[in-house]
Design a protein around this motif. Structure first.
Motif, mmCIF file in Angstrom:
data_model
loop_
_atom_site.group_PDB
_atom_site.id
_atom_site.type_symbol
_atom_site.label_atom_id
_atom_site.label_comp_id
_atom_site.label_asym_id
_atom_site.label_seq_id
_atom_site.Cartn_x
_atom_site.Cartn_y
_atom_site.Cartn_z
ATOM 1 N N LEU A 1 0.270 -1.665 0.002
ATOM 2 C CA LEU A 1 0.227 -0.220 0.165
ATOM 3 C C LEU A 1 1.015 1.348 -0.102
ATOM 4 C CD1 LEU A 1 -2.684 -0.476 2.241
ATOM 5 C CD2 LEU A 1 -3.211 -1.132 -0.467
ATOM 6 N N GLY A 2 2.027 1.336 0.872
ATOM 7 C CA GLY A 2 2.955 2.487 0.518
ATOM 8 C C GLY A 2 3.226 2.548 -0.950
ATOM 9 N N ILE A 3 3.919 1.300 -1.616
ATOM 10 C CA ILE A 3 4.023 1.518 -2.478
ATOM 11 C C ILE A 3 3.381 1.910 -3.855
ATOM 12 C CG2 ILE A 3 5.286 0.712 -4.832
ATOM 13 C CD1 ILE A 3 6.644 -0.945 -2.993
ATOM 14 N N LEU A 4 1.760 1.888 -3.072
ATOM 15 C CA LEU A 4 0.155 1.899 -4.216
ATOM 16 C C LEU A 4 0.366 3.233 -3.463
ATOM 17 C CD1 LEU A 4 -1.739 1.327 -6.558
ATOM 18 C CD2 LEU A 4 -3.114 1.047 -3.792
ATOM 19 N N GLY A 5 0.917 3.876 -2.629
ATOM 20 C CA GLY A 5 -0.059 5.480 -2.543
ATOM 21 C C GLY A 5 1.034 6.623 -2.959
ATOM 22 N N LEU A 6 2.811 5.662 -3.482
ATOM 23 C CA LEU A 6 3.462 6.441 -3.817
ATOM 24 C C LEU A 6 3.280 7.133 -5.159
ATOM 25 C CD1 LEU A 6 6.406 8.064 -4.101
ATOM 26 C CD2 LEU A 6 7.191 5.678 -4.594
ATOM 27 N N ALA B 1 8.771 9.197 -13.342
ATOM 28 C CA ALA B 1 8.714 9.052 -12.071
ATOM 29 C C ALA B 1 7.580 7.830 -11.214
ATOM 30 C CB ALA B 1 8.750 9.870 -10.412
ATOM 31 N N PHE B 2 6.411 8.109 -12.050
ATOM 32 C CA PHE B 2 5.089 6.778 -11.842
ATOM 33 C C PHE B 2 5.275 6.260 -12.863
ATOM 34 C CE2 PHE B 2 0.812 5.679 -14.126
ATOM 35 C CZ PHE B 2 0.589 5.502 -12.547
ATOM 36 N N ARG B 3 6.138 5.429 -13.866
ATOM 37 C CA ARG B 3 6.471 4.746 -14.311
ATOM 38 C C ARG B 3 7.498 3.532 -13.722
ATOM 39 N NH1 ARG B 3 6.134 3.052 -19.957
ATOM 40 N NH2 ARG B 3 6.515 1.616 -20.342
ATOM 41 N N ILE B 4 8.585 4.394 -13.144
ATOM 42 C CA ILE B 4 9.441 3.636 -12.187
ATOM 43 C C ILE B 4 8.692 2.900 -10.768
ATOM 44 C CG2 ILE B 4 11.244 4.378 -10.795
ATOM 45 C CD1 ILE B 4 11.949 5.874 -12.845
ATOM 46 N N SER B 5 7.992 3.591 -10.629
ATOM 47 C CA SER B 5 7.208 2.895 -9.343
ATOM 48 C C SER B 5 5.777 1.949 -9.761
ATOM 49 C CB SER B 5 6.200 4.636 -8.571
ATOM 50 O OG SER B 5 5.111 5.107 -8.957
ATOM 51 N N ALA B 6 5.591 2.421 -11.344
ATOM 52 C CA ALA B 6 4.133 1.108 -10.979
ATOM 53 C C ALA B 6 6.262 -0.468 -11.727
ATOM 54 C CB ALA B 6 3.882 1.402 -12.914
ATOM 55 N N ILE B 7 6.923 -0.366 -12.283
ATOM 56 C CA ILE B 7 7.357 -1.312 -11.695
ATOM 57 C C ILE B 7 7.822 -1.895 -10.639
ATOM 58 C CG2 ILE B 7 9.991 -2.202 -13.219
ATOM 59 C CD1 ILE B 7 9.709 0.008 -15.512
ATOM 60 N N VAL B 8 8.065 -1.177 -9.977
ATOM 61 C CA VAL B 8 8.221 -1.501 -8.374
ATOM 62 C C VAL B 8 7.699 -2.072 -7.869
ATOM 63 C CG1 VAL B 8 8.918 -0.572 -6.089
ATOM 64 C CG2 VAL B 8 10.519 0.176 -8.520
ATOM 65 N N LEU B 9 6.076 -1.849 -8.411
ATOM 66 C CA LEU B 9 4.857 -1.843 -7.747
ATOM 67 C C LEU B 9 5.075 -3.576 -8.547
ATOM 68 C CD1 LEU B 9 2.151 -1.811 -6.288
ATOM 69 C CD2 LEU B 9 1.001 -0.985 -7.586
#
Length: 165
Positions: free
Chosen positions: A76-81, A93-101
Motif C-alpha cells: 500500500l505504501g508503493i501504491l500510495g507513492l 517517476a510514475f512509470r518507475i513506481s509502477a515497475i517497482v510495484l
C-alpha cells in the motif's frame, strides 16, 4: 588589434550557427491513460484488502494483511507513492513506481510460496504444511491491477518540436 562586432556581422554569424544546428529536435512523448491507471489503483487497493491470498484450514481465507502485515503495508505504501506521482503528473517517476510495484508483488508472491514450502526446514512437516496451506486467486487479481498501472504509461509517437524562435 581591436575586434568590433557590428550588427550585420553578428546577424550573419548567427545565421551560420543556426544553419549548423538542426531546426527540429526529435523527442518521444510519454502518454498517460488515466482511466486505466485509476482502474488499476482501485483493483490493487481492493484486492489487497478483500481478496483471499491464502487458504488456511479451520480459519478460512486470509487477505494480504493476515498473510503478512509487512507485505500489506509496503504494497500500500508503493501504491500510495504511485497515486501521488499520478496526481502530480510526474510520468517518468510514475512509470518507475509502477515497475517497482510489479516487481514487489512478484517478490512477495515468491516469498510467501517459499515460506509455505520451507517453513520448518523438515521435509515431512513442510510437505504436510504445503498440502494444507494453499495459495488463492487474490495474487492474480493483485498482479493484474499492478499491470494495469504499469501499462497506463506508454511512450508515444516521435514528435518534432520546432526550436526556432
Amino acid at each position: 588589434m581591436k575586434i568590433t562586432l557590428n550588427r550585420m556581422n553578428f546577424s550573419a554569424s548567427q545565421q551560420i550557427i543556426s544553419s549548423l544546428i538542426p531546426i527540429f529536435e526529435e523527442k518521444r512523448m510519454t502518454r498517460l491513460y488515466k482511466p486505466i491507471a485509476l482502474i488499476g489503483f482501485i483493483v490493487v487497493f481492493t484486492a489487497s484488502i478483500f481478496c483471499p491470498f491464502l487458504k488456511v484450514p479451520l480459519q478460512a481465507n486470509w487477505n494480504l494483511y493476515q498473510v503478512d502485515s509487512g507485505l500489506f503495508f509496503i504494497t500500500l505504501g508503493i501504491l500510495g507513492l504511485s497515486v501521488l506521482l499520478f496526481f502530480m503528473r510526474k510520468l517518468n517517476a510514475f512509470r518507475i513506481s509502477a515497475i517497482v510495484l510489479v516487481l514487489w508483488i512478484v517478490l512477495s508472491f515468491v516469498l510467501v510460496y517459499l515460506q509455505i514450502n520451507n517453513f520448518f526446514g523438515l521435509k515431512i512437516i513442510d510437505g504436510l504444511l504445503a498440502k494444507t496451506l494453499q495459495l488463492r486467486w487474490g495474487w492474480v487479481v493483485l498482479m493484474l491491477g499492478a499491470l494495469l498501472i504499469y501499462f497506463s504509461v506508454r511512450k508515444g509517437k516521435e514528435i518534432a518540436l520546432n526550436t526556432e524562435a
